[in-house]
Motif scaffolding. Sequence first.
Motif, mmCIF file in Angstrom:
data_model
loop_
_atom_site.group_PDB
_atom_site.id
_atom_site.type_symbol
_atom_site.label_atom_id
_atom_site.label_comp_id
_atom_site.label_asym_id
_atom_site.label_seq_id
_atom_site.Cartn_x
_atom_site.Cartn_y
_atom_site.Cartn_z
ATOM 1 N N ALA A 55 48.132 -28.149 59.718
ATOM 2 C CA ALA A 55 49.494 -28.459 60.164
ATOM 3 C C ALA A 55 49.661 -28.137 61.646
ATOM 4 C CB ALA A 55 50.506 -27.684 59.329
ATOM 5 N N ARG A 56 49.073 -27.026 62.104
ATOM 6 C CA ARG A 56 49.139 -26.687 63.533
ATOM 7 C C ARG A 56 48.508 -27.787 64.381
ATOM 8 N NH1 ARG A 56 49.581 -21.287 65.563
ATOM 9 N NH2 ARG A 56 50.183 -19.764 63.970
ATOM 10 N N GLN A 57 47.356 -28.283 63.938
ATOM 11 C CA GLN A 57 46.710 -29.365 64.678
ATOM 12 C C GLN A 57 47.598 -30.594 64.750
ATOM 13 O OE1 GLN A 57 42.812 -30.255 63.201
ATOM 14 N NE2 GLN A 57 41.916 -28.356 63.941
ATOM 15 N N ARG A 58 48.207 -30.931 63.644
ATOM 16 C CA ARG A 58 49.064 -32.117 63.617
ATOM 17 C C ARG A 58 50.295 -31.934 64.497
ATOM 18 N NH1 ARG A 58 50.183 -34.359 57.739
ATOM 19 N NH2 ARG A 58 51.031 -36.001 59.086
ATOM 20 N N LEU A 59 50.859 -30.744 64.491
ATOM 21 C CA LEU A 59 52.027 -30.473 65.329
ATOM 22 C C LEU A 59 51.644 -30.477 66.806
ATOM 23 C CD1 LEU A 59 53.678 -27.695 63.143
ATOM 24 C CD2 LEU A 59 54.452 -30.058 63.408
ATOM 25 N N ASN A 60 50.449 -29.978 67.105
ATOM 26 C CA ASN A 60 49.964 -30.051 68.481
ATOM 27 C C ASN A 60 49.781 -31.501 68.915
ATOM 28 O OD1 ASN A 60 49.845 -27.280 68.931
ATOM 29 N ND2 ASN A 60 47.762 -27.105 68.165
ATOM 30 N N ASP A 61 49.281 -32.335 67.987
ATOM 31 C CA ASP A 61 49.097 -33.761 68.294
ATOM 32 C C ASP A 61 50.439 -34.424 68.594
ATOM 33 O OD1 ASP A 61 46.373 -33.601 67.925
ATOM 34 O OD2 ASP A 61 46.442 -34.212 65.822
ATOM 35 N N ILE A 62 51.426 -34.127 67.767
ATOM 36 C CA ILE A 62 52.741 -34.757 67.930
ATOM 37 C C ILE A 62 53.382 -34.354 69.251
ATOM 38 C CG2 ILE A 62 55.098 -34.813 67.005
ATOM 39 C CD1 ILE A 62 53.889 -34.527 64.216
ATOM 40 N N SER A 63 53.196 -33.103 69.640
ATOM 41 C CA SER A 63 53.883 -32.594 70.833
ATOM 42 C C SER A 63 53.022 -32.648 72.090
ATOM 43 C CB SER A 63 54.337 -31.149 70.587
ATOM 44 O OG SER A 63 53.236 -30.329 70.227
ATOM 45 N N ARG A 64 51.848 -33.264 72.021
ATOM 46 C CA ARG A 64 50.964 -33.280 73.180
ATOM 47 C C ARG A 64 51.547 -34.090 74.334
ATOM 48 N NH1 ARG A 64 45.376 -36.388 74.648
ATOM 49 N NH2 ARG A 64 44.969 -35.172 76.532
#
Length: 331
Positions: free
Chosen positions: A184-193
Amino acid sequence: MSSTLTPATEEACAPSSTHAIGDAAATALATTLKSLSDPLRLRMLSAIATDPRGESCVCDLAELADVSQPTVSHHLKVLRDTGVLTSDRRGTWVWYRIAPALRPAVTTLLDSFAPAAVTPTGRPEHSGLEDVDDALTHLAQSLGELYPSLSGPLIATIVRESYTSLAKTARVKTHLLSLTERFARQRLNDISRNRDNGLPQVLFVCVANAGRSQLAAALVNQRSGGAVIARSAGSTPAAEIHPNVQPLLDELIPGGDQELFPKPLTDDAVRAADVVITMGCGDVCPIIPGVHYEDWTVGDPALASAEGVEAIRDDIAHRVDTLLATLTNTR
């Protein structure tokens, strides 16, 4: 007691021949599958499929086994006669390639079915959380504090989707919450990159995310010295890193890496990447404007010998060096 079936039961138990493959198609398919039912032929097919040239010379294929030249020619003729291979003579040598119409099927056989067939099965599943809903709610709240720019409902959705997708292949359910948090952290980082502020990011995608893509990402992260960020994902992720590959990853990353676990491919990961490199997974990646795509034809370490796994690692390392030279020279 009478054993007469009721009409409802008769209807429920009646076989439906219309759902089965037709006789003609079954006969043709059986002939093709029979031509593949030999270890040396499958190795030849794999060698041709992963040859960067898109084809292999008979002299290369003869090196796969200690057999006579007539035996090699016989096996290749069987594959050619059933339409799996096509051939082209150039001078004194004959070159073989996979028939274009059958290449997607061959790719599926080698990259999806074969690893699943040779992977040990029957491992017991361990029970997981007693209250999954409560644990995921707390996790979403915790992540919400780390990503204040994202809405609470979005974070909750990402957390629950991450848990569900990982649970499909997990064998040991007790580790799912920690894996869910990392994913989930990876996905949230992707969304907010923010692409304007940050290092170039590469996404490697293969079928199981248990071998090739993990090796490639680890090599990029090691050899770039932090100048490039590499991630990996799978179109059909496995339950764990393949045993043939884990020792090589341990060498590349002493002490281990918490992010090295098979993960499903998401659209957000593709959008966040500057470069997406597919490795035997076909056309599974969504096409996102502004993202550069490449396809690397390399062998599958899940099916290779110990020497073969090391050769595949070296092949990937050479490609990684070329990629890094390109990425670092353009910044």
